[in-house]
Enzyme design. Structure first.
Site, PDB file in Angstrom:
ATOM      1  N   CYS A  76       9.262 -67.380  15.546  1.00  0.00           N
ATOM      2  CA  CYS A  76       9.586 -65.967  15.307  1.00  0.00           C
ATOM      3  C   CYS A  76      10.596 -65.791  14.182  1.00  0.00           C
ATOM      4  CB  CYS A  76      10.106 -65.323  16.585  1.00  0.00           C
ATOM      5  SG  CYS A  76      11.601 -66.129  17.239  1.00  0.00           S
ATOM      6  N   HIS A  95      15.898 -65.400  19.060  1.00  0.00           N
ATOM      7  CA  HIS A  95      14.612 -64.758  18.794  1.00  0.00           C
ATOM      8  C   HIS A  95      14.951 -63.565  17.914  1.00  0.00           C
ATOM      9  CE1 HIS A  95      10.701 -62.846  19.326  1.00  0.00           C
ATOM     10  NE2 HIS A  95      11.386 -61.722  19.494  1.00  0.00           N
TER      11      HIS A  95
END
Length: 149
Positions: free
Chosen positions: A104, A33
């Site tokens: 993301c 992430h």
């Protein structure tokens, strides 16, 4: 001018390194992430675009890596307009999130291209394709569907 950094988190907390070879048949260092840190704030995707006024204080914990991307001359107001335009166009809306094709890390990549004209490092950006290249990854996509948040 403002410095631009990428905060890299491991959503698996080290478990990808252990279980990916058994489950996918490939080695993975992490399930990444990422977020962009610029103007003293951390910008990331979590049910849409979010902003943490203090970098490193998101629910993702402590970054496992910080990548220095240099400096941007883009004014904060222009970056805010850029993000708003993409929100309105739906690219960063929660309904358009896709675990493999619009996640993301894609947000981070797009933001870096806008801010410093450089892409996110390939090892992070291509992780979904590495997973999808395996039979287990294809099954995973089928089980999860295109979207998952």
């Amino acid at each position: 001018m403002s410095t631009v950094k990428v905060y890299v988190y491991d959503l698996s907390h080290g478990l990808a390194r252990v279980y990916a070879p058994m489950m996918l048949g490939i080695s993975l260092d992490a399930i990444y992430h990422t977020s962009v840190v610029v103007y003293g704030k951390e910008y990331y995707i979590d049910q849409g675009v979010k902003v943490a006024s203090t970098p490193g204080t998101t629910k993702y914990g402590t970054p496992v890596e910080v990548i220095d991307m240099g400096e941007t001359e883009v004014p904060e107001e222009l970056f805010d307009d850029y993000l708003e335009e993409h929100r309105n166009a739906g690219k960063y809306h929660p309904a358009t999130y896709d675990l493999f094709d619009n996640n993301c890390n894609h947000f981070t990549d797009d933001s870096l291209q806008f801010l410093v004209g450089q892409p996110l490092v390939e090892r992070i950006l291509t992780l979904p394709q590495q997973v999808l290249a395996t039979p287990a990854g294809q099954s995973l996509r089928g089980m999860l569907g295109a979207q998952l948040y």
